[in-house]
Design an enzyme around this catalytic site. Structure first.
Site, short mmCIF file in Angstrom:
data_model
loop_
_atom_site.label_atom_id
_atom_site.label_comp_id
_atom_site.label_asym_id
_atom_site.label_seq_id
_atom_site.Cartn_x
_atom_site.Cartn_y
_atom_site.Cartn_z
N GLY A 56 0.82 -1.22 0.00
CA GLY A 56 0.00 0.00 0.00
C GLY A 56 0.85 1.26 0.00
N ILE A 83 1.70 3.83 2.32
CA ILE A 83 2.76 4.09 3.30
C ILE A 83 3.68 2.87 3.40
CG2 ILE A 83 3.25 4.78 5.68
CD1 ILE A 83 0.32 5.91 5.72
N SER A 100 -3.54 6.54 14.14
CA SER A 100 -3.91 7.76 13.43
C SER A 100 -4.28 8.85 14.43
CB SER A 100 -5.14 7.46 12.56
OG SER A 100 -5.73 8.64 12.09
N ALA A 101 -4.06 10.09 14.02
CA ALA A 101 -4.48 11.23 14.85
C ALA A 101 -5.99 11.23 15.04
CB ALA A 101 -4.05 12.53 14.18
N TYR A 128 -13.95 3.92 11.82
CA TYR A 128 -12.53 3.74 11.47
C TYR A 128 -11.64 4.11 12.66
CZ TYR A 128 -7.92 5.01 9.70
OH TYR A 128 -6.56 5.14 9.55
N LYS A 136 -8.95 1.88 15.27
CA LYS A 136 -7.55 2.21 15.63
C LYS A 136 -7.40 2.26 17.16
CE LYS A 136 -5.83 2.43 11.59
NZ LYS A 136 -4.83 1.44 11.16
N TYR A 189 -0.24 8.78 13.04
CA TYR A 189 0.09 9.62 11.89
C TYR A 189 -0.87 10.80 11.81
CZ TYR A 189 1.59 5.00 9.96
OH TYR A 189 2.11 3.75 9.74
N ASN A 230 -10.95 10.22 -1.53
CA ASN A 230 -11.61 10.84 -0.38
C ASN A 230 -10.78 11.98 0.18
OD1 ASN A 230 -13.78 8.94 -0.07
ND2 ASN A 230 -12.22 7.46 0.59
P1 NAD Z 1 -3.35 1.57 1.91
O1 NAD Z 1 -4.77 1.18 1.71
O2 NAD Z 1 -2.61 2.14 0.75
O3 NAD Z 1 -2.52 0.33 2.47
C1 NAD Z 1 -3.10 -0.69 3.26
C2 NAD Z 1 -2.69 -2.02 2.66
O4 NAD Z 1 -3.24 -3.07 3.44
C3 NAD Z 1 -3.19 -2.20 1.23
O5 NAD Z 1 -2.13 -2.66 0.42
C4 NAD Z 1 -4.29 -3.26 1.36
O6 NAD Z 1 -4.41 -4.04 0.19
C5 NAD Z 1 -3.81 -4.05 2.56
N1 NAD Z 1 -4.86 -4.72 3.33
C6 NAD Z 1 -6.04 -4.21 3.76
N2 NAD Z 1 -6.73 -5.13 4.47
C7 NAD Z 1 -5.95 -6.24 4.49
C8 NAD Z 1 -6.10 -7.54 5.08
N3 NAD Z 1 -7.21 -7.86 5.78
N4 NAD Z 1 -5.11 -8.44 4.90
C9 NAD Z 1 -4.00 -8.14 4.18
N5 NAD Z 1 -3.81 -6.93 3.61
C10 NAD Z 1 -4.77 -6.00 3.77
O7 NAD Z 1 -3.30 2.59 3.15
P2 NAD Z 1 -2.13 3.47 3.69
O8 NAD Z 1 -2.47 4.88 3.45
O9 NAD Z 1 -0.81 2.95 3.22
O10 NAD Z 1 -2.29 3.21 5.24
C11 NAD Z 1 -1.54 2.23 5.93
C12 NAD Z 1 -2.01 2.15 7.36
O11 NAD Z 1 -1.87 3.45 7.97
C13 NAD Z 1 -3.48 1.79 7.53
O12 NAD Z 1 -3.60 0.95 8.64
C14 NAD Z 1 -4.17 3.12 7.77
O13 NAD Z 1 -5.33 2.97 8.52
C15 NAD Z 1 -3.10 3.85 8.55
N6 NAD Z 1 -3.21 5.32 8.42
C16 NAD Z 1 -3.22 5.88 7.18
C17 NAD Z 1 -3.35 7.26 7.06
C18 NAD Z 1 -3.39 7.90 5.71
O14 NAD Z 1 -3.78 9.05 5.60
N7 NAD Z 1 -2.98 7.25 4.63
C19 NAD Z 1 -3.46 8.06 8.21
C20 NAD Z 1 -3.44 7.44 9.47
C21 NAD Z 1 -3.30 6.06 9.56
C1 UD1 Z 2 -9.05 12.06 6.88
C2 UD1 Z 2 -9.84 11.24 7.84
C3 UD1 Z 2 -8.95 10.87 9.01
C4 UD1 Z 2 -7.67 10.20 8.53
C5 UD1 Z 2 -6.97 11.13 7.57
C6 UD1 Z 2 -5.73 10.52 7.02
C7 UD1 Z 2 -12.14 12.05 7.53
C8 UD1 Z 2 -13.29 12.76 8.16
N1 UD1 Z 2 -11.02 11.96 8.28
O1 UD1 Z 2 -8.66 13.22 7.57
O2 UD1 Z 2 -9.64 9.99 9.86
O3 UD1 Z 2 -6.81 9.90 9.62
O4 UD1 Z 2 -7.87 11.41 6.48
O5 UD1 Z 2 -5.07 11.39 6.15
O6 UD1 Z 2 -12.22 11.54 6.42
N2 UD1 Z 2 -10.91 18.51 1.71
C9 UD1 Z 2 -11.53 19.30 0.75
N3 UD1 Z 2 -11.88 18.71 -0.43
C10 UD1 Z 2 -11.66 17.38 -0.70
C11 UD1 Z 2 -11.03 16.60 0.30
C12 UD1 Z 2 -10.69 17.19 1.50
O7 UD1 Z 2 -11.74 20.48 0.94
O8 UD1 Z 2 -12.03 16.90 -1.79
C13 UD1 Z 2 -10.49 19.16 2.97
C14 UD1 Z 2 -11.12 18.56 4.22
O9 UD1 Z 2 -12.34 19.19 4.51
C15 UD1 Z 2 -10.03 18.83 5.27
C16 UD1 Z 2 -8.72 18.77 4.45
O10 UD1 Z 2 -9.11 18.96 3.09
O11 UD1 Z 2 -10.16 20.13 5.77
C17 UD1 Z 2 -8.01 17.43 4.58
O12 UD1 Z 2 -8.93 16.39 4.26
P1 UD1 Z 2 -8.49 14.87 4.09
O13 UD1 Z 2 -7.30 14.80 3.21
O14 UD1 Z 2 -9.69 14.07 3.71
O15 UD1 Z 2 -7.97 14.47 5.53
P2 UD1 Z 2 -8.72 14.62 6.96
O16 UD1 Z 2 -10.12 15.02 6.82
O17 UD1 Z 2 -7.84 15.44 7.83
#
Ligand code: NAD
Ligand code: UD1
Length: 353
Positions: A19, A21, A134-135, A158, A162, A186, A207
């Protein structure tokens, strides 16, 4: 003996390593001489990411096990066969809106999945885990910046998953099972590897802000909807603490090494301590890409918080780690990824590793 088990490098199980990260962290692991053993069910990722990890690092191949972390026997097999010393656990689902619509999928993948993985660790005697939290566990700010002792009150399923895994890890550590854990909270990871070869490749409509902005820049979407411009923030748009995914990946190595060196467990924020608004991000991205991002001011998104950012000082104190890359770096690298891969990852190249 597997072809991956030559040499002295420590093998680290990386569930979710294909994935966003996880792939960046695998690059940093390989750069430092570790062997990541990737476990992924590819529900939100592509095998092509593995080829790219090899391309960036010059690795001939990386072990990949296509499996679901809920399959405990498969996790036991992976840990045993590859003689893993630790786990960096990214696997799970992460879309907040989807978690509200399908909470059981989230509890199953994120909580049951983590339970299964921890059970496999216990049964095989693997004693170190870094966990992606996650924060979002903090919920509505009582005070800002968020410090690690801020009350925890997630506002969506979600976030609850966490929180639940954090509780499970703390209880397991306290039980004397011989496991230490690094819980990493994060803030908002964005950007991509500076080569532009790996990056975030969301399924369908993104999203999150940065992938959406990047898709507008490359012409896949007509405009960005800015969710709210009447917040009590300097320009009225939401403020977040964005962190470059490479900084984040590096923090995982530091956390891993801390767990390998000392028996203690820890929970730590990973953010920069800076808040940027949606309009700050758009402006920085326009500069980095040379593309205009058309905007449409829309309603606030349900569940969004106006503003939050990290107190990153404990990460410095505990791990000697802080972010070094700027918002400009994040936008430049996101653009390198998006412009080089406008439709995301290709199908896996035939004959590639
Ligand atoms: P991502 O979706 O790109 O990576 C997650 C990976 O896990 C994917 O490759 C997916 O195929 C795999 N996966 C999901 N469910 C699985 C399962 N049951 N068994 C095996 N593999 C599975 O997401 P990411 O952005 O790389 O996030 C990594 C982790 O960090 C996640 O746990 C996410 O919740 C957490 N996190 C992400 C963010 C963010 O903004 N990206 C913020 C805070 C926390
Ligand atoms: C979202 C998740 C949070 C997760 C984080 C990881 C929600 C409510 N929260 O946070 O749980 O840990 O991602 O990165 O989904 N925005 C726009 N237009 C868009 C998309 C976003 O204006 O199309 C704005 C949002 O309102 C926010 C900022 O951009 O103010 C960041 O949004 P986003 O990237 O979705 O992250 P979070 O909402 O902080």
């Amino acid at each position: 003996m597997s072809k991956f088990m030559q040499g002295n490098s420590k093998r680290i199980l990386v569930p979710g390593g294909a994935g966003y990260i996880g792939s960046h962290t695998c690059v940093e692991l390989l750069n430092r001489g570790y062997t990541p053993v990737i476990v992924d069910n590819f529900v939100n990722s592509s095998m092509a990411a593995i080829d790219r990890i090899c391309q960036i690092t010059g690795a001939n191949d990386v072990p990949v096990i296509e499996a679901d972390i809920r399959d405990t026997e498969a996790m036991i097999g992976a840990l045993r066969e590859h003689e893993c010393e630790a786990v960096i656990h990214f696997a799970g689902l992460k879309a907040v809106g989807e978690s509200t619509a399908n909470p059981l999928d989230y509890y199953s993948n994120n909580v049951q999945g983590s339970l299964s993985l921890l059970d496999a660790m216990r049964q095989t005697g693997v004693g170190h885990i870094v966990f992606s939290s996650s924060a979002t566990v903090y919920g509505t700010p009582v005070s800002l910046p968020y410090t690690e002792d801020h009350p925890l009150a997630p506002t969506n399923p979600y976030g609850m998953t966490k929180y639940a895994v954090e509780l499970m890890l703390n209880d397991l550590v306290a039980s004397g099972a011989g496991i230490n854990a690094g819980i990493l909270r994060y803030f908002n990871p964005i950007g991509a590897h500076p080569t532009g070869l790996i990056g975030e490749d969301p399924n369908g409509v993104p999203n999150n802000l940065m992938p959406f902005v990047a898709q507008v820049a490359v012409g896949r979407r007509p405009h960005l909807n800015v969710f709210g411009n009447d917040y009590d923030t300097p320009d009225g748009t939401g403020v977040r603490d964005y962190i470059h995914v490479v900084d984040l990946a590096e923090a995982h190595i530091v956390a891993l090494e801390k767990l390998l060196e000392s028996p203690d467990s820890f929970t730590v924020n990973l953010g920069s301590g800076n808040g940027y608004s949606v309009l700050d991000v758009v402006k920085a991205f326009e500069q980095a890409s040379g593309r205009e991002i058309p905007l449409n001011f829309a309603e606030r998104r349900a569940g969004d918080l106006p503003a939050y950012w990290a107190d990153p000082s404990y990460a410095m104190e505990l791990l000697g780690w802080k972010t070094r890359l700027t918002l400009e770096d994040m936008c430049r690298d996101q653009w390198a990824w998006q412009s080089g891969n406008p439709e995301g990852y290709p199908q896996r190249e035939v004959g590639a590793a």
